[in-house]
Every structure is written in C-alpha cells, then in structure tokens.
Write a protein that holds these residues in place. Structure first.
Motif, short mmCIF file in Angstrom:
data_model
loop_
_atom_site.label_atom_id
_atom_site.label_comp_id
_atom_site.label_asym_id
_atom_site.label_seq_id
_atom_site.Cartn_x
_atom_site.Cartn_y
_atom_site.Cartn_z
N UNK A 1 4.58 -1.84 4.15
CA UNK A 1 4.25 -0.80 3.14
C UNK A 1 2.87 -0.88 3.53
N UNK A 2 2.10 0.53 2.20
CA UNK A 2 0.90 0.54 3.13
C UNK A 2 0.19 -0.51 1.77
N UNK A 3 1.14 -0.92 0.37
CA UNK A 3 -0.27 -1.20 -0.39
C UNK A 3 -0.64 -2.25 0.15
N UNK A 4 0.45 -3.12 0.94
CA UNK A 4 -0.09 -4.11 1.08
C UNK A 4 -0.52 -4.36 2.61
#
Ligand SMILES: Nc1ncnc2c1ncn2[C@@H]1O[C@H](COP(=O)(O)OP(=O)(O)OP(=O)(O)O)[C@@H](O)[C@H]1O
Ligand SMILES: Nc1ncnc2c1ncn2[C@@H]1O[C@H](COP(=O)(O)OP(=O)(O)OP(=O)(O)O)[C@@H](O)[C@H]1O
Ligand SMILES: [Mg+2]
Ligand SMILES: [Mg+2]
Lengths: 486, 451, 271, 323, 271
Positions: B18-21
């Motif tokens: 994931x890019x968000x983590x």
C-alpha cells in the motif's frame, strides 16, 4: 586641451566613425548587391575601434613619457650649485613643478598676462607673494635658476601638450579614415572586431600573471637580504618562532605554517558543511521569499569587518570555550585559542561556500533532478548523489576560495587565536598564523633592516610558494577526478 | 520476493504494497530526508542567527553615535580678545589661535548658568568649561574667520559637549565610573543634568558624524566619517569599474577560449593562488609597484583602489568561471548551430545565464574590498587625515582615509568614546555595503532561472 | 537476445491476469500551468498487467498526464493538479502518500533522455542502490547487466560501463534511461516516447521488453507511432487539446473509433 | 604635494595627530597626514630618499639606529633632525575590581622569567600565583598581557623591568656564573620569558590588552600612561617600587619604567614642503608640548629640556652621528 | 500512406533537379572521440537541392557525421576530425574557413531539442538578428511568424510568443528548434531526427516543409524511420559501426540494396 576633453573628442570620432562605417557598409552593399559579410554594426564597430584604440593608447604612452622627457630636459637646466647641501635634484624639481603649476593658476586668475610672465624675472619676493595669492604655498625662497627652469618647464609642457593633442587626434582621424576607406561588403568586419575583443580578453587574463610577477618581485629582494643575515635552514626547519628585540631571534616558519593550516582547517570544518547545507537548503528547499531574504543576509556575513569578528571571538567565544570546554577538560586555560579563531573565521567564510555553491547548484539542469525523482529518490538522495556531483567542479572552486580567505585573514586570528607561535595539537591553545606575523613584523617598532622585520617578506614569499604548491595539487586532483567522467 | 536473491534478473519483480503505509525502508529514508532538510534549515538559521547576533551587537554599540549631545550657548565675540587692532583684518584675526577662543566659551558658559540660575556646586568655571568639547574653540574660530563682521555681536552656537558628558547620556559613563575617572567628576555630571533640565544641554541627530573629518584622540565627540566615506566611495568606484570588466573578461577567455595547454594551466593556478595571497601582501605589491615604481602619491584612493582591484580580481574570476562552467553546453551548441560566432554565443546566451554567479562573486569580492584594512596599511591610507580630498578625478590622488581604516583607527584609540564611534562607523560601512549590493541582488534575481 | 527469452521463462507463470480490475483510476483530473489549463477533466481507468498507449497530437497533454501519475508535476512550481488519481484504490494525491514511495512504485522514462553525468554503470545502479535492492556488489552487477540487456544496450556498452553516460549517442542515452527505470522494478512503468530516438532494431527490442514486462507490470506508454501503439498496447487513449477524447481497446480504436476526432487523427495519417 | 606627511610609531601617533589637528586649525597650511605603521616602518620610509614621494617626518618610540642612518645616507638623506618630544610612561594595570598590586621589578622577573634562581640554582619557573612570587602579593594566578616582541614597549619592559628585576633578585649573578661571565648570555637568560601561556603576547594595541583584561579578570596588562589615564574607570594601576606612575613621577625620574619619544625630520624637505618648518616648531612649542599643553593633558610626559629642543629646531640643527 | 502520395503531388514539380552536381563532398573522414574511433573512412557526395537521409542503428555515427558537416564537433574537446569535407568545392576544415560563416550557411537541428531559455519569439528571432536579416521590427516579426508556421507550431504558440521556450512540450520544443534553424535560411540544413518527438500530423508538416525547402536548399536528415527516409529523401546513406556501408538512390536502397548489411538492417524490421 585637457586630457579629458581629448578623450571625449576621440570618443566622439569613434561614435561618428561607427555611424559612418555602418552607413557606408549598407550603401556599398546596396550598390554592389553583394551581401555584407557581417552585420552592418560590425563595420561601424571596426571604424570606431580604429579611431579610438590606437589613439587612446598613444595618449597613454604620451602621458607617461612626456613628463620623463620634460623633467630630464628641465633638470638639465639646473646647475649642481643650485642644489642645496643635503637636498636632492628631485626636490628642486618638485619646487619647479609647483612654481610652474602656480604660474598657471596665476594666469588663470588673470593676475598676469602671458607676456608679462616672460618679463617678470625672478624677483622672487613678488613671485612668492603672487603664488601665495592663488593658494600655492612655497616653503623657501625662489632661486632665479629655479624660476627660469619653472618657466621652461611650463613652456615645454605646454608645447608637449599641444603636440600630443595634434598627434592623438591626428592618429584617430587618420586611422578612422583608413578603416572607413577599407570597408567593402566582403570585409570580415565581425572577425576584426571580435579579434580585437578577444585580445582584450587575453590581456585581462594576463593581469593575473603580471600581478604574480609583481608580488614575487616586491618580495624577493628583501627576502634575499633576509637570507643573507639569517640562515635559511633555520628559517625553514626550526620549530621555534621567538623574535627578540636585541637580535638572537629564532625565526622558524614551521610553527606559523602549522598554525595557519590548523586554523584554516578548523574554519573550513565549520564553513564547508554549514555553507553547503545552506546552499542546498536555499536552492532546493527554501521558497522564493525565504531565499531572496536569506541569501543576501548570509552574504552580509562576508561584509562585516573582520574586527567585529575578532572582538566577537575575544569577548564571547574565547571565554565561553575556555570556561565550558578547555578548563573542564583540563586542556588549558587560555581564552584565545586556535579553536576560537577557527570557529569564528569559519562563520565569516560561510558565504563564500554558500552563495557561490548556491548559484552553481541552481544551474544544474532540472532534467537531472527529474530523472532522479522519477526513480523514486528522495530529495536528499537526489541532492547528494546527482546534484552535488554535477555541481562539484564549481563547489571545489568555492571551497578553495573560502580556504584562501581563511589563510589570508589577520584580525580574527590576532584577537581570537593570540600571537604566540606554537606547534601543538591542542585546539585550545593559542597559536598564530603566517599572515598575522607578516603584518605584525612589518609594522612593529624594530628596525626595518633587521631580520625581525625582513622575515615578513620571507614569510610572504614562502606562504606564496606554499599555497602555489597546494593549488597545483588541487588542480591536479580536480583534473584527475574529472577525467573519470570524460 | 523470495527469488530476489537468486539472480539480479529475477530481482525485477513487482513489490506490491500500500502507498498509504510507509514501509520500513521508506520510513528510514524519509527520516533521513527530514534530518537532511532540518540540517539545512539549521545551517541557515545558524548563519542568520550569527548575523543577527553580530548586527545586534554592532547596532547596540553603535547606534548611539548617530545622536550627539550639544550645549547651546550665546557667545559674545569679544573684539578685545579677537581683534585687538579693531580693523577686522582677516590676517590679524587669524593670528588669534584656538587657545584664544577658549576663554570666550568658558565665559559664555558661566553667563548661561547664571542666566538660567544653574549653580555650579563646587564646579569651578574651568571645570564647567570642560563640559564642552575642545573642538568648540576651533568651530568658533572657523566661524569668526568666515564672518569677521560678527565680532562684537553675540551669536548662538550649538557646541559639542565633551565625550564624557555625551557618554553619560548614552550610558557609557555613570556616576560610579565618574568617581574613578580622571577626566570627569560626578559633580560635573550633576551640573550637566542641571544644564539639561535648564535646556542648555540638548541632544539631537549627529550630522557631523557623516560629514566631519576624523578628530584627534582628545576629541572623540568631534570625530566623523566624512573623509573616510569619500575615500571609500572613490576606491569602490575604481574597484568596480576595473575589477568587474577585467574579471569577467579574464574568466571568459580562460573558460571559453583558452586552449588547454601549460600556459593556461599556469594562469589558472596563478589566479587560484592569488586568491590565497594575504591581503597585506597586496599592500606590499601596491607600495612597490604603484608608489615606488609608478610614482603615484601616498595615501591616495587611486592606489588603494588599484590594490583592492588586484585583490578582488581572483575572487571574481573564480566565481565567474564556476558560473560559466555550469551553463549547459547545449545552449552553446544551439547558438553556434544558428551561425552565431563563439563570441556572440557567449555574450548573448552564456553570460546572461551565468550572471547570478558573476554577481555573487562581485558582491563577495566587493564586500571584502570594502572592509579591508591590511593592504591600505602599507600604502599610507591607514592615517589621520583631516582634509577632504577634492572632487573626482583629482580627488583620486589626494590623501584620504577609508571606512575600515577609520574603524581600525578608532578601535586603537585610548578614549573609550571611540569604541562607540567605531561601531557607528561599522554600521555606516554595512549600510554602504547593503546599498552597493542591492543593485547586484536585484539584478541577480532577474537573471536567476532554472532550465 | 537469449537473455530475454530466458527471462521470459522465469515469469510466464503470472500470465493469467484478470483484465477487468483497475490498477490506476483517474477521475476528473485538471492540470494548470499557472493560468494555462493544460488538462481538462480527464477520467480514465488503467488495467493492471497490460499496456495502455496514449496518443494524440503534440502539445495535447500526454506528457502532462503521464507526469501526474507519479506526481512528477510536483517539481514544476507553476503546475497545479486537481481531481483524484487512485492507484490500487489509493489516492496518490492524499496527504499521507509519500511521493518518494509512489515514484518507486511508478517508474518513469522521460521524453528527453536525461542520463546523469556519471558512468553508465552508476546511472543504472543508482536506483537499486537507493532502494536497497542489492546486498552485494555482485548482485548489483547482475541487476545492472540484466537491465542493460533488457534495454538492448548491453552489447554496445559492456566494454565501457565506466565511461560517462552523457557521452552516448541519443538513442543510447534513451535506452540507458529505460534500463535505469527498469532496474528498480517498479509496478507501473510510465514511458514517454521511449522509442523516439531509436532505430527499428532497438525499437523492436524495447517493444519486446514491453511485452515481457507486461506479464508482471502495468505499463503506460506515450507514442506518436500508431503502428507502435497498435503493436504493443491493449488499450489506447487519445488526447486532444487537453481533453481525453476517447479510451478504448486498441483493436477497436484503430479500426472503428467511437469519436470523430480520433477517427480524424488516425485517418489524418492513414486515411 | 601640499600637506606634510608623517609616519611611524603608533605610540607617538596620538600626540602627532593632536598637534596636526591644532596645526591645521590654526594655520593656513593643510592638516598634516599622520600614519601609524610602527617606528621601524616609519624610519624606513623616511630613509627611502628625498622627494615628494617620500614622507617628511618619521615618528619613533626609540632612537634611530645606526643602520637606519646609513640607509638614509645611501639614499641621499643626509640631514636629519632629531626631535625629542617627551616621555612615555609604561604602567602595569589590572581590573578595577580586583585586588591592588604593588610590584617591584624583581616580582615581575620572578613571575614571568623562563628560569629563576632557587637555592642558588637556575630552575624552570614554578610560580603559579603572585603569592608564590612574593608572600604579601594577592593569591591571584599569574597572567600577564605583555606587548608582542615587535613593540617598542616590550623592549623597555624587557630592559627596565625584567632584566633589572633579574639583577635585583640575584638570578643575573647565577646566570653570569653559569655562562662563564658572558654578560650577553646572562642577559639572554634573564630576558627569556616563559612560554607556558602565563605571559601572553599582544600584537595589537592597548585597547586589545584592555579587552583581554576585561575577558580575563585575573590578567595584568601593560599600558601606556596616557591610555591608562583615559580608562581610570576600568583599570587600577600598580605601583612600581613604591612609586605611583604619573606625569610628575615620571618627569622627575622617580618612576623607573619610561622611555623618550622622538620624531625625525628630513631637513631637505624643510624648504620644499609648505608648513613643515612651522609644524616642527609648533609641535615643540610650549603651547603644545609644554607641561600645561594638550599633549601633557593627554598623558605625554613633558620633556624638562624642551627649551633646548625648541632652539635646536629653530636652528634646524641636523643630528650628528650616533655615539 | 496516402498522405505521402498526396504530398508527392504537391512537390513533384521540383523533382527534375540535376542529380549529378555535388554540394557536399566528404573524403575519408575519420572521427575520434579521444581514443574511440567513432567514424571510419567515410566518403560521400551529397547533391544540391535534394534530400539525403542517413539511416543506421543507434550509435553508428550518424549524428557524429552530421556534426562534422558544420564543424559542430569543434566544440567537443575530445573530438578529432581527419579527412576532407568540401562544400561547394571548398574544404571546410581549411584554416581559412570561418566556422561561424560556415554554420550560418549550414544550419542544424539537434537531436535533443535545446531551446534557449528565452521567450519563443526570441528563440526564433535570434538567428535573423545576428545575421541582420531584418531591418525593421516588422520584418523580424514576419520572419518569426513564417518560420513558426513552416515548422507547424504557429497555431499553438501564436498567443504565447513571449513565454519561455523551455515551457513547451517535447514535440513543441522540437518544432521550435526547426523554426529557429529555418529562420536564418541556410543553404544546407542538417536535421538530426527532427520528427522523433512528433505526432504524425506534425511529422507530415515537417516533411512537407522538407519537400518545400528542397527546391532551394540542400537537406541532410537523420531518421530512424525507414518510411520517412523513403518518403522524403532522394538519396539514402546507411551507417553501421562507424562505417558508411552504402549510399544509394533511396528507391534502390529500399528495394534492392547492394550491401548485405543494409539488407539485413532493413529486413531486420520488415523481413
Ligand atoms: N561526446 C562523446 N564522447 C565520446 N563518445 C561519443 C560522444 N558522442 C558520441 N559518442 C560515441 O560515438 C558513437 C557514435 O555516436 P553518434 O551520436 O554519432 O551515434 P548516432 O548514430 O547518432 O546514434 P543515435 O541514433 O542513437 O543518435 C557512439 O558509440 C557514441 O557512444
Ligand atoms: N512547464 C510548463 N509550463 C507551461 N506550460 C507547459 C509546461 N509543460 C507543458 N506545457 C504546456 O502544456 C501543454 C501540454 O504539454 P505536454 O508536455 O503534456 O504535451 P504532450 O502531449 O506531451 O506533447 P508532445 O507530444 O509534444 O510531447 C502544451 O501546450 C505545453 O505547451
Ligand atoms: Mg510530451
Ligand atoms: Mg544521434
């Protein structure tokens, strides 16, 4: 005609030549239908250059030579008997010049006619009074011979000036005319004027050589005298620097060189990282407004007089380092130390690193940064691995400049590091540098011809050679490094 | 991702997440990024902080020199003392030296005190007179020589108060220090306070600081920067006019035209080395070359300007060369490709792009030249000069001082009042510097761009 | 070309990818350069493990959109992006997204080749190094060699790996940039006219590379060559004057486009 | 050239500029240009030759030397006037808040010499505080700011304090004995200053010494009398052999540490440079250099033999060979 | 490929140009970059008022040879040129030849677009200005407009002539560089892959421009597109590994090349 006016007239000729040359080129090309080799402006420029440059050169040479010629002529008029005991011909000549100048002033005032001037003989009292009226003070009485000489001086100078005016303006006109006549469409006017510009460029870069020659010449004679009275081996290899008033000094350069390198090294240790980080921050991170404020502000650090830094070192940094570092660590109790001077000097040379590097970093093409970002590099990685290497040659130049400045600094060292020469590793000890000693040995109260004073010249020359060697080394390294990428 | 290690080729497999983590490595890299950025910010702040600190100390020491304490007196120009012959003959009047004017001032002081009802309280008339600067007598004499007809009348003068009195109102001198001070007594200070409340003693802006020449050690209150400012202006004109064109020209030749050979290497090393030559050595050179060899006068701005030019040149050349070097070759190619000559390509395209760097070099070089004392030491400019140089161009050959010289001189003087003056002079120097650089900074901003 | 086929064999296992998922989804993207409205309201879905081609006349905004996908536009001061772009369902313009991580995941080959002024080896090794993809020098050497091979440059430069990357010919530089992008094995590769300076043989190699990469990666390619678009892509998007005019299966696009402008554009050449 | 040019000792500089200022104010001549730069440099410039390009007067804090006169003669400067303008007192002063000091020359020798005598033997100086030097001095660490070796003041300090102190405390005799009665060698031993940071050379001027005393309250500095008189609120002066330094005690010769100040005039310029003769006469006039003149007020110890000087100056009497 | 035929019709009138004169004649040209021998013994004759195409794999020396023709190689320090190149019978490497004049006569479009960091207008006006081609501002405006039109850029930039040339898209920059070269109306124009970043329509415009220019000028073009070479050129030269392998009429070259390598190269794509 006065020199300023002559210059103006020559420049006016040049301007006229420019216009005429340009016109001529255009009309010739229109007539013959041949395309001009260069832009019409270059034809004008060529004429202008021919009009101005040789004439102005002649003017300069004339101005330099004429006084010499006139002096030698006039000074021939003064018999040795007219030169007082203990005086010198040159002093009499300065009287002559002053009287001649005074006579001019008197004439300009209208107090005397030109012919009157020829008739008043050296009734010296009146001459002196007259001159005093126009504010030319003479110290002594005027001898008749001297007065005659002054009159001759004035005359010769005047006719010389006239001849000069004619010659200069003549040369200007003649060459301008010649150049004008030579104009034809195929003439390579651009090449001529560019060749001229190029020779100016070359001449400018030769000034560096001339300066170096001048420095060597102004140091070398006194240095030789110094080595005649002080053994060179001791100067170069002795580790003690201990000048004495009454002779018997020990003047070893090693402690001074060591001090110079130590202080400069610490200064660079401060200035290079801080300066580079500033440059990086300003060019890569900071916004426009911050940048436009911070950059000139930091540049001001280079403009603050060094005495302010020196006092800062002496009053603030020195005691601080002593009380909080040196004494607790048992490294000494001197308030002036290499570290003090180095730190403060480092601050002073920050702008040399930061501003120049900032410009150079800014000049690295954006495409390179994009390439790196596109690979998922962070800004700092991009900066460290792509931007900095690309900017490296320029940054090396900036660092060298900063180092140079550190080596040449006096005031901060005097106030921050003290004046005693020492060979020690302890950064909390007082030391001093070559430059400081050059200044202090040169300006002290001891006799000029003593080794204690003359050593300043030897120090200067040695430092010069030393930095020269360092620079050759630096150039070599930079070249070698750069070759990896070529 | 297990096959990552097998061969480099199989390392080219996707790594889904994931890019968000942020993954561990990215987090570390981002932390490094933040650290780096903070380091940059800290560096800038360090620079600015030191600047603010230095400026603060300069300003707090020196701002007071822009105000000055004066004593306003009506002085009777007594013909019996100033013009015994009574013929108002300038030559006669000139015979009265400043020593002859001192009693007039002393008397006027006593009269003023009497008129306003200020009592001396044990301060003798002579001691009361000491509140007034020694410069006052000279001012008075100058006035009388210029206005002989004023003799016999009463004229109001704002006379400089002495340095200690001035210092008292600037906090430099206190009652305690006055007790110990040989040059002033607490009684005199008390008298000054009374004069102040009587309106005789006033404080106003100190124009003299900018216009007056230097003064000797006994009159710090009269010392001004007039000659020094003129001298510095003259020198900077020479430096700017010579060093910028010469420096840029030399750099262009070396960077763009010079063939790679031993001779250019020699020039290159030479220039780098000249940058490292201590400035005092340039002074030695100036003495030998310009004064002894070329016969230019001592203490003259023209010699100072030439020496500083030689000293500034390497800085400008090195900066300019670095700037020229950083212009991408594709720009040169583009210009040459449309048939521009090398000269045109350089002057039309490369030079404007290199301008920010050139201007930076100029700023730094000039800043240094403006603040330099050591080379002037040897060419006679570190001197006590009281007469103004003439206007240019003759003035270039008259003796003059310079701002840094004045600072240096004043920091060597015995009277502590000179320390304030020196700081004031530094402020003027910095203002000078800012003004000089402002145009360069504005220009630089215009030329700055990325490509 | 042995290396490529050998590589193929190692990766064929993943070929059966579903074609209906979306990898990248852009919604109402607007881009401004200062005042200039360069992209208007672009919405598009890009499928994983497939090749999408962007076509359209010069200056229509293809590069601009491509640069939006890995936030390269952040580096242009005057550029402003509005709208949503989701990758794997995550909005990449979210404040929490780290552009660095994004760009590691979304690689890019630029329109103008921009090799670093470093050696060829360093150019390629740069990415793996910063992402820590190699633990040993030998691993790094392998990655570099493999990437250069994929970009079809290996034979030309294997003897001069330590010469400067800027001393290469235009086409070589372009392939170097491709190798550099491939070396960090991103999930998505954006290629802005990767073959513009390449001769047919090199082009073929790059196209082969694209084919091969497609099995694992999502690829977006900008091209001016309709033939190339037709050869390499599964989906094609047509831009015109800042608008996304049409997006369709490549086959359909080149035979029977829905939009008149697409038709005109393609016909303008072929018709 | 219309103005007189003067260069030389920075000790004489304040006095010369006071005179120059008054001269410019009170005569029709231009104010002379006065440069510092040190006595040596001043005399060198004086001896560079006669002519407009050279200076007219060299200020000096010590007598001109034989070699300078020879250089002068070689360059055609044969007639030089020597003008003694007065005396400069050298004082020892410490921070005003610290304890009071009363020194003798021997104290200074014992405090600063590299080798002192103890039990009849020369040993490296072990003294750390003044109390170690002499029991009735304060127990303050020894720290002295002495002029650098290029200063004229240092010469006087070495001769009149250290070497005299050396003779006083008996080290000289021991050294003489150790060096086979070689007086020069013994003097050298006497004059050697310790190098362990206790004695700090100051290359700058008195304000620097003051600043150092300010930063190191234990320090004792060496100053000129006039400088001290301008800073009595920050410094307290120490007595030397029981005498408080002042214009009077120095003029009377009671205070031991002082030296004469001179300037040297190039006679060849007297009739050439406008105002030169007047300046010289003005300088030594009672109005300026007398005991009640501004120079004395500033701290110059007036020369008791000023009258003689005035006459010599009028007569333009060149100096004879040095004896 | 209809467009080609349509273009052909517009230009067929000029086809009967004399094909036997030579404009440029190169003899035994050798080029070295430092140690590297980049071009070996190249000899070629180029005819006036015709288009000659250089083809060959990437890195074979096409750009290098092109840069020899107007002595742009002089600017690369490490580059050394041997042999003779005659233009109109004059050896351009003669000491007497002024490279500046030569370059005014032999214009060049570089492989990587390199606009000046100035306004679009200034980019184009620069050449005419230094050559004094316009006497008045209005004339200059005309030249600029005409050149931009010829390069097919006019419509896109006419409203933003005073914005920076570096803010253009890749293809726009390339056309700007073409306009810049055309504006000084040189006798010979060297184009290094002028259409590499251009879409088909823009490419067609440039090709049209080439056709048009051919009536008066001599054109040498480097291209990677065989089709383009076939469309625009009369003669084609094939380079390989620094050698000039074959030079021939374009028709012959693409149908029946003499050299095996040429055949391979062309077939490598089409075979
Ligand atoms: N400045 C340079 N320094 C060193 N080598 C170079 C330089 N420029 C080109 N070369 C080398 O010379 C050879 C020929 O390069 P050139 O640029 O002429 O190729 P090209 O035929 O134009 O290729 P492309 O189609 O990729 O542009 C290449 O191997 C290249 O690496
Ligand atoms: N940095 C910039 N500043 C201002 N305008 C820009 C900038 N970059 C691009 N543009 C403009 O935005 C529009 C779209 O540009 P973009 O680079 O996306 O075109 P493109 O489709 O990639 O064209 P090409 O095929 O020629 O590369 C163009 O009109 C261009 O002039
Ligand atoms: Mg694009
Ligand atoms: Mg090429």
């Amino acid at each position: 005609m006065n020199v300023g006016i002559i210059i103006l007239v020559v420049l006016a000729f040049a301007a006229a030549g420019y216009i005429a040359g340009k016109r001529q080129a255009l009309s010739l090309s229109a007539q013959s239908g041949i395309k001009l080799h260069s832009l019409s402006g270059y034809y004008g420029q060529t004429v202008a250059l021919f009009a101005a440059v040789p004439a102005l050169l002649l003017l300069i040479v004339w101005l330099l030579v004429q006084p010499i010629v006139v002096e030698s002529r006039v000074s021939g008029m003064i018999p040795d008997s007219a030169i007082a005991q203990g005086s010198a011909r040159s002093l009499v000549m300065s009287d002559v010049r002053r009287i001649a100048g005074g006579l001019d002033a008197v004439l300009a005032r209208g107090g005397l006619g030109e012919d009157e001037l020829n008739t008043i003989s050296a009734n010296t009292q009146t001459v002196r009074a007259r001159l005093a009226e126009v504010g030319v003070a003479l110290a002594g009485e005027v001898q008749p011979v001297v007065f005659e000489a002054a009159r001759a001086y004035r005359q010769t100078t005047k006719s010389g000036a006239l001849a000069m005016t004619i010659a200069v303006l003549g040369v200007s006109l003649a060459l301008a005319f010649l150049a004008y006549r030579r104009i034809e469409p195929q003439m390579r006017a651009r090449n001529i004027s560019e060749g001229f510009v190029k020779s100016l460029l070359i001449a400018s870069s030769l000034i560096a050589i001339l300066t170096t020659i001048g420095i060597v010449f102004s140091l070398v004679f006194e240095t030789i005298t110094f080595f005649k009275i002080y053994p060179a081996s001791q100067f170069f290899f002795s580790t003690v620097w201990n000048p004495q008033f009454r002779g018997g000094s020990e003047l070893g350069i090693l402690p001074l060189l060591w001090g110079t390198m130590y202080v400069s090294f610490i200064a660079l240790l401060v200035a290079v990282p801080i300066g580079l980080m500033i440059a990086i921050y300003l060019s890569e991170y900071a916004g426009r407004s911050m940048r436009s404020f911070a950059k000139p502000a930091i540049e001001m650090l280079a403009g603050i007089p060094t005495i302010v830094y020196g006092l800062f070192a002496l009053v603030t940094i020195g005691p601080f380092l002593r009380d909080y570092f040196a004494q607790p660590l048992g490294l000494g109790s001197s308030s002036s130390s290499v570290l003090t001077a180095g730190l403060v000097m480092g601050v002073m040379i920050i702008p040399f690193v930061s501003s120049l590097s900032d410009d150079i970093i800014n000049a690295v093409p954006q495409a390179l940064r994009d390439g790196s970002y596109g690979l998922g590099a962070t800004r700092s990685e991009t900066i460290k691995k792509v931007v900095m290497p690309a900017a490296l040659p320029g940054i090396v130049g900036a660092v060298l400049l900063a180092a140079s400045r550190a080596i040449g600094e006096t005031m901060i060292v005097v106030l921050g590091a003290g004046a005693s020469a020492k060979l020690s590793l302890n950064p909390f000890e007082a030391m001093t540098t070559v430059t400081v000693k050059i200044v202090s040995q040169l300006t002290g109260d001891s006799e000029f011809s003593s080794p204690e004073t003359l050593v300043a010249f030897a120090l200067g020359l040695t430092l010069f050679t030393f930095t020269l060697a360092l620079n050759v080394l630096a150039l070599y390294i930079v070249r070698k490094y750069r070759e990896q990428y070529e | 991702m297990t096959d990552l290690t097998v061969t480099g080729a199989s390392a080219l497999a996707p790594r889904g997440k994931s890019l968000l983590e942020l993954d561990e490595r990215t987090r570390r890299r981002n932390a490094a990024e933040t650290r780096f950025r903070m380091m940059g910010l800290v560096a800038v702040l360090v620079g600015v902080f030191v600047l603010v600190f230095l400026l603060g100390s300069i300003l707090s020491n020196g701002l007071s020199s822009f105000r000055q304490t004066y004593i306003s007196l009506d002085i009777f120009l007594d013909p019996a003392k100033l013009d015994k012959g009574g013929k108002r003959d300038p030559a006669e009047i000139a015979k009265v030296t400043t020593f002859g004017y001192a009693p007039l001032i002393e008397k006027a002081m006593a009269d003023a005190m009497a008129a306003k009802g200020v009592t001396g309280d044990g301060v003798s008339a002579k001691a009361a007179g000491e509140l007034i600067s020694k410069e006052a007598a000279a001012d008075l004499r100058r006035y009388v020589l210029a206005h002989p007809q004023a003799i016999g009348t009463t004229v109001n003068f704002d006379l400089l108060a002495s340095g200690r009195i001035d210092g008292y109102y600037k906090g430099r001198v206190t009652m305690e220090s006055a007790k110990l001070d040989r040059n002033i007594s607490p009684a005199q200070l008390q008298l000054a306070d009374k004069l102040k409340s009587a309106g005789i003693l006033v404080t106003h802006f100190n124009w003299g600081f900018f216009t007056a020449p230097d003064a000797s050690d006994t009159r710090p209150e009269a010392a001004g920067l007039g000659v020094a400012i003129l001298g510095s202006v003259y020198m900077m004109v020479i430096v700017l006019v010579l060093s910028l064109p010469l420096g840029v020209a030399a750099s262009i030749y070396l960077e763009e035209f010079a063939p790679q050979n031993r001779f250019t290497d020699l020039i290159e090393v030479n220039i780098a080395n000249l940058a490292a030559v201590p400035s005092v050595v340039f002074g030695i050179l100036g003495l030998a070359a310009f004064i002894n060899f070329a016969g230019l006068p001592q203490s003259a701005p023209v010699v100072g300007g030439l020496v500083l030019t030689l000293m500034t040149l390497p800085t400008i050349i090195i900066a300019t060369r670095a700037a020229l070097k950083s212009v991408p070759p594709s720009i040169r190619d583009a210009a040459l490709g449309v048939g521009a000559s090398k000269m045109q390509a350089i002057f039309h395209h490369v030079l404007p792009l290199a301008m920010p760097g050139i201007l930076t070099g100029t700023i730094i070089g000039l800043a240094r030249a403006l603040g330099e004392t050591a080379p002037l030491l040897l060419i006679g400019m570190v001197a006590f000069v009281r007469d103004y140089p003439a206007g240019p161009p003759e003035g270039f050959f008259d003796p003059a001082s310079a701002l840094p010289v004045q600072v240096y001189n004043w920091t060597q003087r015995g009277d502590p009042a000179f320390i304030e003056r020196a700081s004031g002079a530094i402020i003027v120097l910095l203002v000078f510097l800012i003004l000089m650089n402002l145009s360069a900074i504005i220009l630089r901003r215009r030329y700055e761009r990325r490509w | 070309m042995n290396s490529i086929s050998s590589m193929n064999t190692t990766t064929t296992t993943t070929k059966a990818s579903p074609m209906t998922e979306t990898k990248i989804s852009a919604r109402n993207v607007q881009v401004y350069y200062g005042e200039k409205h360069a992209l208007r309201d672009v919405s598009i879905e890009i499928r994983p493990r497939s090749v999408t081609a962007f076509i359209g006349p010069s200056g229509c905004g293809k590069s601009t959109f491509l640069r939006c996908l890995n936030r390269m536009n952040d580096t242009i001061d005057s550029c402003r992006v509005e709208g949503h772009i989701l990758i794997d369902g995550e909005n990449i313009y979210d404040a929490k997204v780290d552009p660095v991580q994004l760009r590691a995941k979304v690689g890019m080959v630029f329109q103008k080749p921009n090799p670093f002024p470093k050696s060829i080896y360093e150019n390629v090794a740069y990415g793996p190094r910063i992402h820590g993809l190699a633990r040993k020098k030998s691993e790094l050497d392998d990655i570099v060699a493999a990437s250069l091979q994929k970009a079809g440059l290996w034979n030309e430069v294997k003897d001069r790996l330590h010469e400067s990357g800027t001393g290469l010919s235009g086409g070589q530089q372009q392939r170097l940039c491709i190798a550099r992008a491939v070396a960090v094995s991103p999930e998505i590769i954006l290629m802005d006219e990767p073959c513009s300076a390449l001769d047919p043989i090199a082009t073929a190699k790059v196209e082969e590379l694209i084919h091969e990469l497609r099995t694992n990666f999502t690829i977006v390619i900008v091209t001016h060559s309709m033939q190339q678009a037709a050869r390499v892509s599964q989906r094609t998007a047509m831009f015109h004057l800042g608008l996304l005019v049409e997006e369709n299966d490549t086959d359909k696009m080149f035979t029977n486009p829905d939009d008149q402008r697409t038709q005109d554009y393609i016909m303008g050449r072929f018709g | 050239r219309d103005q007189i040019q003067i260069a030389g000792s920075s000790t004489v500089l304040p006095y010369a500029s006071i005179v120059a200022e008054a001269f410019g104010e009170n005569t029709k001549f231009a104010t002379p240009v006065v440069e510092g730069g040190g006595s040596g440099a001043g005399r060198k410039k004086l001896c560079e030759g006669a002519g407009e390009n050279t200076i007219d007067i060299a200020n000096s804090s010590s007598r001109i030397s034989k070699s300078d006169i020879e250089t002068c003669a070689k360059n055609g400067v044969t007639e030089i006037q020597e003008v003694r303008i007065g005396y400069d007192g050298i004082v020892f002063a410490s921070d005003i808040k610290g304890p009071k000091f009363a020194f003798t020359q021997a104290d200074w020798h014992k405090a600063l010499a590299a080798k002192i005598v103890k039990d009849g033997k020369l040993i490296d100086n072990p003294n750390k505080t003044w109390k170690d030097v002499r029991a009735d001095l304060p127990a303050q660490p020894i720290l002295a700011f002495i002029p650098g070796t290029k200063h004229g003041t240092r010469e006087v300090f070495d001769e009149k304090v250290i070497v005299d102190g050396c003779k006083e405390d008996g080290t000289y005799d021991v050294a003489l004995a150790a060096n086979n009665n070689d007086k020069a060698a013994a003097t050298k031993v006497c004059a050697a200053i310790r190098t362990d940071g206790v004695a700090v050379d100051i290359d700058g001027d008195y304000p620097e010494t003051l600043a150092r005393v300010d930063a190191n309250k234990n320090g004792i500095g060496i100053f000129g009398l006039s400088f001290y008189q301008n800073n009595t609120d920050k410094l307290q002066v120490a007595t030397m052999a029981g005498i408080v330094p002042s214009v009077e005690t120095i003029a009377s010769g009671k205070y031991p540490v002082s030296r004469p100040l001179y300037f040297y005039v190039k006679n060849a310029h007297l009739d050439v440079i406008p105002g030169l003769q007047q300046y010289v006469e003005f300088f030594v006039s009672d109005e300026m250099a007398g005991p009640n003149g501004p120079l004395a007020a500033y701290g110059l110890v007036s020369d008791p033999e000023l009258k003689k000087t005035q006459e010599a100056v009028k007569a333009r009497k060149p100096m004879g060979p040095l004896n």
